[in-house]
Design a protein around this motif. Structure first.
Motif, PDB file in Angstrom:
ATOM      1  N   LEU A 231      45.295  40.890  41.099  1.00 53.52           N
ATOM      2  CA  LEU A 231      44.270  40.260  41.936  1.00 53.52           C
ATOM      3  C   LEU A 231      44.158  40.965  43.284  1.00 53.52           C
ATOM      4  N   ASP A 232      45.291  41.445  43.801  1.00 55.61           N
ATOM      5  CA  ASP A 232      45.252  42.171  45.079  1.00 55.61           C
ATOM      6  C   ASP A 232      44.472  43.485  44.942  1.00 55.61           C
ATOM      7  N   ILE A 233      44.637  44.164  43.813  1.00 51.71           N
ATOM      8  CA  ILE A 233      43.869  45.398  43.595  1.00 51.71           C
ATOM      9  C   ILE A 233      42.383  45.075  43.479  1.00 51.71           C
ATOM     10  N   LEU A 234      42.063  43.951  42.831  1.00 54.44           N
ATOM     11  CA  LEU A 234      40.666  43.526  42.734  1.00 54.44           C
ATOM     12  C   LEU A 234      40.093  43.271  44.131  1.00 54.44           C
ATOM     13  N   THR A 235      40.868  42.618  44.984  1.00 57.60           N
ATOM     14  CA  THR A 235      40.416  42.371  46.353  1.00 57.60           C
ATOM     15  C   THR A 235      40.196  43.694  47.091  1.00 57.60           C
ATOM     16  N   ASP A 236      41.107  44.643  46.899  1.00 55.12           N
ATOM     17  CA  ASP A 236      40.949  45.955  47.530  1.00 55.12           C
ATOM     18  C   ASP A 236      39.658  46.622  47.058  1.00 55.12           C
ATOM     19  N   LEU A 237      39.399  46.571  45.757  1.00 54.97           N
ATOM     20  CA  LEU A 237      38.160  47.171  45.234  1.00 54.97           C
ATOM     21  C   LEU A 237      36.937  46.485  45.844  1.00 54.97           C
ATOM     22  N   ALA A 238      36.966  45.135  45.885  1.00 52.48           N
ATOM     23  CA  ALA A 238      35.818  44.389  46.410  1.00 52.48           C
ATOM     24  C   ALA A 238      35.646  44.588  47.906  1.00 52.48           C
ATOM     25  N   SER A 239      36.700  45.049  48.604  1.00 50.13           N
ATOM     26  CA  SER A 239      36.574  45.357  50.029  1.00 50.13           C
ATOM     27  C   SER A 239      35.865  46.690  50.251  1.00 50.13           C
ATOM     28  N   ARG A 240      35.758  47.482  49.202  1.00 57.25           N
ATOM     29  CA  ARG A 240      35.109  48.793  49.283  1.00 57.25           C
ATOM     30  C   ARG A 240      33.676  48.773  48.753  1.00 57.25           C
ATOM     31  N   VAL A 241      33.416  47.930  47.751  1.00 58.31           N
ATOM     32  CA  VAL A 241      32.104  47.867  47.128  1.00 58.31           C
ATOM     33  C   VAL A 241      31.934  46.493  46.504  1.00 58.31           C
ATOM     34  N   SER A 242      30.702  46.024  46.399  1.00 61.78           N
ATOM     35  CA  SER A 242      30.427  44.764  45.709  1.00 61.78           C
ATOM     36  C   SER A 242      30.309  45.048  44.219  1.00 61.78           C
ATOM     37  N   PRO A 243      31.311  44.653  43.407  1.00 64.90           N
ATOM     38  CA  PRO A 243      31.250  44.980  41.980  1.00 64.90           C
ATOM     39  C   PRO A 243      30.100  44.250  41.295  1.00 64.90           C
ATOM     40  N   PRO A 244      29.297  44.956  40.493  1.00 65.42           N
ATOM     41  CA  PRO A 244      28.173  44.294  39.809  1.00 65.42           C
ATOM     42  C   PRO A 244      28.610  43.173  38.877  1.00 65.42           C
ATOM     43  N   GLY A 245      29.804  43.286  38.321  1.00 62.13           N
ATOM     44  CA  GLY A 245      30.308  42.253  37.431  1.00 62.13           C
ATOM     45  C   GLY A 245      31.821  42.314  37.364  1.00 62.13           C
ATOM     46  N   VAL A 246      32.437  41.163  37.114  1.00 63.58           N
ATOM     47  CA  VAL A 246      33.885  41.081  36.953  1.00 63.58           C
ATOM     48  C   VAL A 246      34.161  40.220  35.733  1.00 63.58           C
ATOM     49  N   LEU A 247      35.069  40.683  34.864  1.00 65.54           N
ATOM     50  CA  LEU A 247      35.296  39.981  33.603  1.00 65.54           C
ATOM     51  C   LEU A 247      36.788  39.793  33.330  1.00 65.54           C
ATOM     52  N   ALA A 262      40.871  28.228  35.550  1.00 64.69           N
ATOM     53  CA  ALA A 262      41.618  28.435  36.786  1.00 64.69           C
ATOM     54  C   ALA A 262      41.784  29.927  37.080  1.00 64.69           C
ATOM     55  N   GLU A 263      41.989  30.730  36.040  1.00 59.90           N
ATOM     56  CA  GLU A 263      42.094  32.173  36.242  1.00 59.90           C
ATOM     57  C   GLU A 263      40.766  32.750  36.730  1.00 59.90           C
ATOM     58  N   LEU A 264      39.671  32.267  36.157  1.00 60.27           N
ATOM     59  CA  LEU A 264      38.359  32.733  36.606  1.00 60.27           C
ATOM     60  C   LEU A 264      38.127  32.364  38.076  1.00 60.27           C
ATOM     61  N   ALA A 265      38.596  31.171  38.473  1.00 60.21           N
ATOM     62  CA  ALA A 265      38.462  30.763  39.870  1.00 60.21           C
ATOM     63  C   ALA A 265      39.279  31.681  40.780  1.00 60.21           C
ATOM     64  N   SER A 266      40.475  32.081  40.325  1.00 57.00           N
ATOM     65  CA  SER A 266      41.299  32.996  41.110  1.00 57.00           C
ATOM     66  C   SER A 266      40.615  34.351  41.249  1.00 57.00           C
ATOM     67  N   ILE A 267      39.957  34.790  40.189  1.00 57.40           N
ATOM     68  CA  ILE A 267      39.232  36.066  40.230  1.00 57.40           C
ATOM     69  C   ILE A 267      38.085  35.986  41.231  1.00 57.40           C
ATOM     70  N   ARG A 268      37.360  34.867  41.221  1.00 53.34           N
ATOM     71  CA  ARG A 268      36.254  34.711  42.169  1.00 53.34           C
ATOM     72  C   ARG A 268      36.769  34.728  43.601  1.00 53.34           C
ATOM     73  N   ARG A 269      37.899  34.067  43.847  1.00 54.06           N
ATOM     74  CA  ARG A 269      38.458  34.040  45.202  1.00 54.06           C
ATOM     75  C   ARG A 269      38.892  35.440  45.630  1.00 54.06           C
ATOM     76  N   ALA A 270      39.453  36.207  44.711  1.00 53.37           N
ATOM     77  CA  ALA A 270      39.875  37.568  45.043  1.00 53.37           C
ATOM     78  C   ALA A 270      38.679  38.428  45.430  1.00 53.37           C
ATOM     79  N   VAL A 271      37.578  38.293  44.689  1.00 55.34           N
ATOM     80  CA  VAL A 271      36.366  39.054  45.008  1.00 55.34           C
ATOM     81  C   VAL A 271      35.799  38.607  46.347  1.00 55.34           C
ATOM     82  N   GLU A 272      35.790  37.304  46.594  1.00 50.72           N
ATOM     83  CA  GLU A 272      35.268  36.790  47.869  1.00 50.72           C
ATOM     84  C   GLU A 272      36.102  37.280  49.043  1.00 50.72           C
ATOM     85  N   ALA A 273      37.433  37.316  48.861  1.00 49.65           N
ATOM     86  CA  ALA A 273      38.297  37.813  49.934  1.00 49.65           C
ATOM     87  C   ALA A 273      37.997  39.278  50.229  1.00 49.65           C
ATOM     88  N   GLY A 274      37.747  40.058  49.185  1.00 52.35           N
ATOM     89  CA  GLY A 274      37.390  41.448  49.384  1.00 52.35           C
ATOM     90  C   GLY A 274      36.054  41.599  50.095  1.00 52.35           C
TER      91      GLY A 274
END
Length: 479
Positions: A231-247, A262-274
């Motif tokens: 999830l931290d790597i996902l946040t790092d990626l989302a801090s560099r670019v807005s990913p068109p989709g996350v699955l 709950a996992e999907l919610a964690s993914i959304r939060r990671a993207v939002e943090a990025g």
């Protein structure tokens, strides 16, 4: 590039749950598991609701030395058309080796194996990607894979390899952040460095999945919860670019729907943090740009100080494309983009055949590879074969009982897979029968009956009376 949103991997075991999940914008399905003429009703209903369905191929072997098989490309295109998909995805991997190109036995891995990050492998991959692009009716995106082993003599980092691939072919990228974590643990590769070198504008979407660590090796299982480092790597990626989709990918050991949500919610939060970090970086960059515009003391005007390095959100600066003496266009690393690759295919084919033979046929490990890691990978491949064969031929574990796994792993040590998993199941049964096994006479007769049903010289009768007779005979044999 189309915005996909948040999605989940569609699997038959969780089909009903996926249909009821709130906030699912799209799904991805394994292409080879879908029959174009008989789509699962669940996928039909999702499509009718406007949910995008993306086919995800696993068998093309675009990173292999051979050119992509026309039949596999045609089948993949048919699935794209049947699902009405806006794009299709595959892997940067090789899945088979040997055969006519190298005059060695044809071998199947049954798994995605890493390609060496060398000039030869890149030239072959680029041509294979172009062949696939021409045969497919929608854009293609290719995925970075997880690996237990590293190739000796690599000439590029993963980020450089992917950048050059995208630059030379225009292919889109499917970035799997779980695979970046796997390669961090197994190959000491820095995920942040890989992200910094990627052509972020080429990202089609992102995969997120779980795994587990055992004896210092990370196994990309797709059967465990997504860990915090991924999830931290996902946040790092989302801090560099807005990913068109996350699955979210999950292939087995499926939890209750609430846990998946709950996992999907964690993914959304990671993207939002990025996204928050990306906005902060953009504001800082804008402030620095304003501060850099200062009065020019000598001329009395304004001058703008421009840094060569891109801002944090922009990814790596694209290498300049240049022209050689003969006028041939060259890519970021100065390689001619349109030269012949036959010799590269030959060299790559020999290297891949040697590695795969060591993994599945017990031949010596090629020089330069970590023998211990090759052993770990070989055992993992055999275990996966046993698991998949048990799924495609569930009668085998039923007939053999607790002896199934031990018998299959012993078989796998000397019998490499040369076809698909269904052929592997038949070959396994034939191997046992030729050795007079299993020891129990009733089980042996039942195994022989099963084998004859599927591999005899002519189809067994479908008439009800014959089917009843066979069923009765099986029931008697079980007693």
């Amino acid at each position: 590039m189309e915005r996909l949103g948040t999605g989940i991997g569609w699997r038959p075991e969780i089909a009903d749950a996926v249909e009821r999940m709130p906030g699912i914008d799209w799904v991805e399905t394994v292409a080879e598991n879908v029959c174009p003429g008989h789509l699962p009703e669940s996928l039909r209903r999702l499509r009718e609701r406007g949910v995008t369905v993306v086919p995800h191929g696993v068998s093309l072997g675009l990173g292999g030395a051979d050119r992509p098989d026309e039949g596999r490309l045609t089948a993949l295109a048919e699935r794209v058309e049947a699902l009405g998909s806006p794009l299709v995805t595959e892997h940067i991997a090789f899945v088979r080796a040997g055969g006519a190109l190298t005059a060695t036995p044809h071998l199947e891995a049954g798994h995605l194996l890493p390609v060496p990050r060398t000039r030869d492998a890149l030239d072959v991959l680029c041509e294979n990607v172009r062949i696939a692009q021409e045969a497919l009716p929608v854009p293609l995106a290719v995925e970075n894979i997880a690996a237990l082993i590293s190739w000796p003599g690599e000439e590029m980092t993963e980020g450089q390899f992917l950048y050059e691939l995208a630059d030379r072919t225009g292919v889109r990228l499917l970035i799997d952040v779980a695979n970046l974590h796997t390669n961090h643990v197994n190959r000491a590769e820095d995920p942040a460095k890989a992200l910094a070198e990627l052509p972020l504008e080429a990202i089609a979407y992102v995969h997120v999945a779980g795994g587990f660590e055992r004896d210092g090796v990370w196994h990309d299982s797709h059967a465990h919860p997504v860990p915090r480092p991924v999830l931290d790597i996902l946040t790092d990626l989302a801090s560099r670019v807005s990913p068109p989709g996350v699955l979210l990918e999950r292939d087995e050991s499926f939890p209750e729907p609430a846990e998946l949500e709950a996992e999907l919610a964690s993914i959304r939060r990671a993207v939002e943090a990025g996204a928050v970090e990306r906005v902060k970086a953009e504001v800082r960059a804008a402030g620095h740009a304003v501060a850099a515009r200062r009065p020019e003391a000598a001329a009395g005007g304004w001058s703008e100080v421009r840094a060569d390095a891109p801002a944090r959100g922009g990814g790596a600066a694209p290498p300049a494309r240049r022209t050689g003496a003969a006028g041939a266009t060259r890519g970021a690393f100065g390689r001619p983009e349109h030269r012949g690759v036959d010799e590269a295919r030959q060299r790559l084919g020999v290297a891949q055949a040697a590695l795969l033979s060591a993994l599945v046929a017990g031949t010596p490990v090629p020089e330069g590879f970590d023998r211990a890691r090759v052993g770990v990978q070989a055992r993992a491949l055999a275990a996966k074969r046993a698991d998949v064969v048990a799924k495609v031929a569930p009668e085998l574990p039923e007939i053999l009982g607790a002896d199934y796994r031990t018998a299959f792993l012993a078989y796998a040590q000397t019998q490499p897979m040369t076809g698909g998993y269904r052929r592997d199941a038949l070959t396994f049964a034939e191997h046992l029968l030729s050795a007079g096994r299993p020891g129990d006479a009733a089980a042996r007769r039942e195994l022989r009956e099963w084998w004859l049903e599927r591999s005899g010289p002519a189809p067994r009768s479908r008439r009800p009376v014959r089917r009843l007779a066979r069923a009765t005979r099986k029931a008697v044999l079980r007693r």
